[in-house]
Design an enzyme around this catalytic site. Structure first.
Site, PDB file in Angstrom:
ATOM      1  N   ALA A 127       0.831  -1.207   0.000  1.00  0.00           N
ATOM      2  CA  ALA A 127       0.000   0.000   0.000  1.00  0.00           C
ATOM      3  C   ALA A 127       0.865   1.256   0.000  1.00  0.00           C
ATOM      4  CB  ALA A 127      -0.935  -0.015   1.211  1.00  0.00           C
ATOM      5  N   GLY A 134       0.323   9.334  -6.842  1.00  0.00           N
ATOM      6  CA  GLY A 134       0.544   8.199  -7.744  1.00  0.00           C
ATOM      7  C   GLY A 134       2.010   8.148  -8.116  1.00  0.00           C
ATOM      8  N   THR A 161      -3.630  -3.733  -5.017  1.00  0.00           N
ATOM      9  CA  THR A 161      -3.875  -5.030  -5.642  1.00  0.00           C
ATOM     10  C   THR A 161      -4.125  -6.098  -4.586  1.00  0.00           C
ATOM     11  OG1 THR A 161      -2.420  -4.382  -7.457  1.00  0.00           O
ATOM     12  CG2 THR A 161      -2.929  -6.713  -7.267  1.00  0.00           C
ATOM     13  N   GLY A 344     -11.737 -10.604 -37.071  1.00  0.00           N
ATOM     14  CA  GLY A 344     -12.986 -10.398 -36.325  1.00  0.00           C
ATOM     15  C   GLY A 344     -13.085 -11.305 -35.108  1.00  0.00           C
ATOM     16  N   GLU A 367       3.278  -0.207 -10.891  1.00  0.00           N
ATOM     17  CA  GLU A 367       4.657  -0.212 -10.373  1.00  0.00           C
ATOM     18  C   GLU A 367       5.531   0.827 -11.087  1.00  0.00           C
ATOM     19  OE1 GLU A 367       6.737  -3.506  -8.868  1.00  0.00           O
ATOM     20  OE2 GLU A 367       4.916  -4.685  -8.552  1.00  0.00           O
TER      21      GLU A 367
END
Length: 382
Positions: A127, A134, A161, A344, A367
């Site tokens: 964290a 950021g 995450t 496609g 990261e």
């Protein structure tokens, strides 16, 4: 080791690749489309990786781990990402979250938190990022205030995450607002600590099976011995961690690219137009050749960086940034070309390459964005 072995992985690395590939194809790949479609955590992958002791191979043996080297860790992540990028974030983020403890934590902290991680009883998240911090991570606002034998944390972390699934979180917080990056400290916070809560999962373009959530700290009171390293060293530990773990993102990108090439290669041999397999057309062959060449170059750079990580080379910061930046750019190019080769069909969810293309994009962003990687490289030119 003969001179001819210098530029190839050891035999045990090759054997590990075979093991992980077989496991990934049998137990992880079959669930990848559903995991993406439903945006659910790939529990089957976690169970399979844990049963095979592949969920956190980097944990040293003296804490109950496999003690795998950096290249072995890269190979595990690469092979899982080849079939499911979301699932590869289990071993990758377990390393990212726990590496600060391995690099800077006390023996007591290592014993307490690495054991359950090695056993598969807990996952570890990292964290660092915040809503307003950021790329400028040193601008974080989450605070930790000393209160006797405790620290009290308040703040918000974003883009975390595996948040909500992980038991443990390495959290960076400001302990001295006057000192900017030198006033940031690192802590281990547990999911069950009072005052810890989570936001709703983000609705993302790719890696939908890996939950990304905000983590809230509301007067979270933790024992002082949960600080990782000395006060004020958290930011340095965070950056040192990224030097090593950017290589795991390179590995993830590499695996996604390889999976896309493998699928496209099979498809063009089966698909017939103008009376023959489209693989017989030179325009198609040139695309495949370019895809393979770029992947080979990315793999060489990534494995070289993994070796530098294991040795602790002086130019590791440059090598990790270069591997992450190059491999993720390659993953985006290769997966986009794979969608093109399927025409496609490539644009539909009946085939896996559109998922791989969506998954590849994040490797250029997290990261450290690839723009930030180029700043890092420029400041650390070898």
């Amino acid at each position: 080791m003969s001179d001819f072995d210098l530029y190839r992985p050891a035999e045990e690395h090759d054997m590990l690749r075979e093991t992980v590939r077989a496991l990934a194809e049998a137990k992880i790949g079959p669930h990848a489309a559903e995991v993406d479609e439903q945006g659910r955590f790939p529990q089957e992958a976690r169970d399979a990786l844990t049963a095979a002791d592949l969920h956190a191979v980097h944990v040293p043996e003296n804490y109950g781990g496999a003690g795998a080297d950096a290249l072995a860790t890269v190979i595990v992540i690469e092979e899982v990402a080849r079939v499911c990028a979301s699932s590869s974030l289990i071993p990758a983020v377990n390393k990212l979250g726990s590496l600060p403890v391995i690099l800077s934590g006390s023996e007591e902290l290592k014993a307490k938190y690495l054991g359950p991680l090695a056993k598969g009883d807990a996952m570890f998240s990292y964290a660092l990022s915040e809503p307003d911090a950021g790329s400028d991570a040193a601008g974080m606002k989450t605070k930790a205030v000393r209160d006797g034998d405790f620290w009290v944390l308040n703040g918000v972390k974003r883009w975390i995450t595996n948040a909500g699934v992980s038991e443990y979180y390495t959290v960076m917080a400001v302990t001295d607002p006057e000192k900017r990056s030198k006033g940031i400290s690192a802590f281990v916070v547990e999911k069950g600590d009072e005052g810890v809560s989570f936001g709703a999962p983000e609705k993302k373009l790719g890696i939908k099976g890996s939950p990304t959530r905000e983590v809230y700290f509301d007067n979270v009171r933790i024992p002082a011995d949960r600080m990782i390293g000395a006060e004020g060293t958290g930011f340095a530990t965070a950056m040192k961690t990224l030097d090593h773990t950017r290589i795991t993102i390179a590995a993830q990108a590499l695996g996604i690219a390889q999976g896309a090439l493998d699928y496209a290669k099979g498809y063009v041999q089966e698909r017939k137009q103008f009376g023959k397999a489209i693989a017989d057309f030179q325009g198609i062959q040139f695309m495949l050749a370019d895809m393979a060449m770029k992947i080979s170059a990315a793999r060489a750079l990534t494995y070289q960086a993994a070796a530098a990580s294991e040795r602790g080379d002086a130019d590791l910061t440059y090598q990790g940034a270069a591997a992450k930046c190059f491999a993720s750019d390659v993953a985006m190019e290769v997966t986009t070309d794979a969608v093109q080769l399927l025409g496609g069909y490539g644009y539909t969810r009946d085939y896996p390459v559109e998922r791989m293309m969506r998954d590849a994009k994040i490797t250029q962003i997290y990261e450290g964005t690839n723009q930030v990687q180029r700043i890092v490289m420029a400041r650390n030119l070898p």
